[in-house]
Motif scaffolding. Structure first.
Motif, PDB file in Angstrom:
ATOM      1  N   ASP A 171       0.808  -1.226   0.000  1.00 44.47           N
ATOM      2  CA  ASP A 171       0.000   0.000   0.000  1.00 44.47           C
ATOM      3  C   ASP A 171       0.839   1.272   0.000  1.00 44.47           C
ATOM      4  O   ASP A 171       0.374   2.321  -0.457  1.00 44.47           O
ATOM      5  CB  ASP A 171      -0.923   0.012   1.226  1.00 44.47           C
ATOM      6  CG  ASP A 171      -1.906  -1.152   1.213  1.00 44.47           C
ATOM      7  OD1 ASP A 171      -2.452  -1.454   0.135  1.00 44.47           O
ATOM      8  OD2 ASP A 171      -2.103  -1.768   2.287  1.00 44.47           O
ATOM      9  N   THR A 172       2.076   1.194   0.512  1.00 44.15           N
ATOM     10  CA  THR A 172       2.873   2.422   0.667  1.00 44.15           C
ATOM     11  C   THR A 172       3.817   2.690  -0.498  1.00 44.15           C
ATOM     12  O   THR A 172       4.331   3.795  -0.629  1.00 44.15           O
ATOM     13  CB  THR A 172       3.713   2.362   1.964  1.00 44.15           C
ATOM     14  OG1 THR A 172       4.615   1.242   1.899  1.00 44.15           O
ATOM     15  CG2 THR A 172       2.798   2.212   3.179  1.00 44.15           C
ATOM     16  N   PHE A 173       4.068   1.686  -1.341  1.00 44.42           N
ATOM     17  CA  PHE A 173       5.034   1.847  -2.430  1.00 44.42           C
ATOM     18  C   PHE A 173       4.613   2.973  -3.369  1.00 44.42           C
ATOM     19  O   PHE A 173       3.437   3.133  -3.693  1.00 44.42           O
ATOM     20  CB  PHE A 173       5.173   0.539  -3.217  1.00 44.42           C
ATOM     21  CG  PHE A 173       6.236   0.619  -4.285  1.00 44.42           C
ATOM     22  CD1 PHE A 173       7.565   0.391  -3.971  1.00 44.42           C
ATOM     23  CD2 PHE A 173       5.900   0.946  -5.590  1.00 44.42           C
ATOM     24  CE1 PHE A 173       8.543   0.485  -4.950  1.00 44.42           C
ATOM     25  CE2 PHE A 173       6.876   1.036  -6.572  1.00 44.42           C
ATOM     26  CZ  PHE A 173       8.202   0.814  -6.250  1.00 44.42           C
ATOM     27  N   GLU A 174       5.610   3.746  -3.806  1.00 44.47           N
ATOM     28  CA  GLU A 174       5.363   4.861  -4.728  1.00 44.47           C
ATOM     29  C   GLU A 174       6.015   4.585  -6.073  1.00 44.47           C
ATOM     30  O   GLU A 174       7.141   4.080  -6.147  1.00 44.47           O
ATOM     31  CB  GLU A 174       5.913   6.162  -4.137  1.00 44.47           C
ATOM     32  CG  GLU A 174       5.222   6.564  -2.838  1.00 44.47           C
ATOM     33  CD  GLU A 174       5.826   7.822  -2.226  1.00 44.47           C
ATOM     34  OE1 GLU A 174       6.652   8.478  -2.912  1.00 44.47           O
ATOM     35  OE2 GLU A 174       5.475   8.133  -1.083  1.00 44.47           O
ATOM     36  N   ALA A 175       5.310   4.892  -7.135  1.00 40.50           N
ATOM     37  CA  ALA A 175       5.773   4.634  -8.496  1.00 40.50           C
ATOM     38  C   ALA A 175       7.151   5.239  -8.729  1.00 40.50           C
ATOM     39  O   ALA A 175       7.448   6.342  -8.274  1.00 40.50           O
ATOM     40  CB  ALA A 175       4.776   5.206  -9.503  1.00 40.50           C
ATOM     41  N   GLY A 176       7.991   4.484  -9.439  1.00 44.40           N
ATOM     42  CA  GLY A 176       9.327   4.961  -9.758  1.00 44.40           C
ATOM     43  C   GLY A 176      10.373   4.609  -8.734  1.00 44.40           C
ATOM     44  O   GLY A 176      11.554   4.927  -8.906  1.00 44.40           O
TER      45      GLY A 176
END
Length: 208
Positions: free
Chosen positions: A94-99
């Motif tokens: 849920d916390t992962f951010e693109a890139g």
């Protein structure tokens, strides 16, 4: 900021590694050795050409593909040959951010001296997790085993590598010391600039 070394030692006896003295201090005035390195030995990264996912080689890959902010998924009680799924990522799902970079701590580096487990029984990236990485725009996937898929199953190892590398996701395999990392860090793993290389050992480091 402390640096955490995430790299296995490159040493004689490691698969694909050999070293021979070339010059000796006592005889020649200096020490130097000739090293032979398999392009996927130890802690290493894969280029898309490795499995024919794309013709780009290791020297052609932009440097920004080898570094960036990282999310560490601490996966507990991993079993031999376990298929890792998005659910295994825990809060990172849920916390992962693109890139960003995704590092999977499985504790598998503890088995590095036991080939029957380390190489032949490694936990694998499932098709669902590979697709999750694509959908969430993972830039780099780092794992502790020497491969992201079963090295004794050519269809599987080809499919998973092609899926990830074809989406321009850098793969770094053979990491260690991930247990020393918090949930977030900065990661880098730069290869040598091997012309037309299909992969290369790296020095992987995290900044905490």
């Amino acid at each position: 900021m402390p640096l955490i070394d995430l790299t296995l030692p490159v040493r004689p006896g490691t698969r694909g590694v050999d070293v021979r003295p070339k010059y000796l201090l006592e005889r020649d005035g200096w020490n130097a050795a000739t090293w032979e390195l398999y392009s996927h030995s130890g802690t290493h990264c894969d280029a898309p050409i490795h499995f024919g996912a794309h013709p780009i080689t290791i020297d052609q890959m932009p440097l920004e593909l080898f570094c960036g902010p990282a999310w560490v998924a601490h996966i507990e009680n991993v079993k031999p040959k376990q298929l890792l799924t998005p659910a295994d990522l825990g809060p990172v799902q849920d916390t992962f951010e693109a890139g960003g970079c995704l590092l999977l701590r499985t504790g598998w580096s503890e088995h590095v001296d036991n080939t029957a487990i380390y190489r032949d029984g490694l936990p694998r990236i499932s098709d669902e997790l590979a697709q999750w990485c694509i959908d969430r725009k993972v830039k780099l996937l780092g794992v502790e085993p020497p491969s992201v898929a079963d090295v004794n199953d050519l269809p599987e190892v080809t499919r998973i590598h092609k899926t990830l590398l074809g989406a321009q996701i850098t793969i770094v395999e053979g990491l260690c010391n991930l247990d020393q990392l918090p949930d977030r860090c900065d990661f880098q793993a730069f290869p040598l600039k091997l012309e037309a290389g299909d992969g290369c050992p790296v020095r992987a480091v995290a900044t905490v």
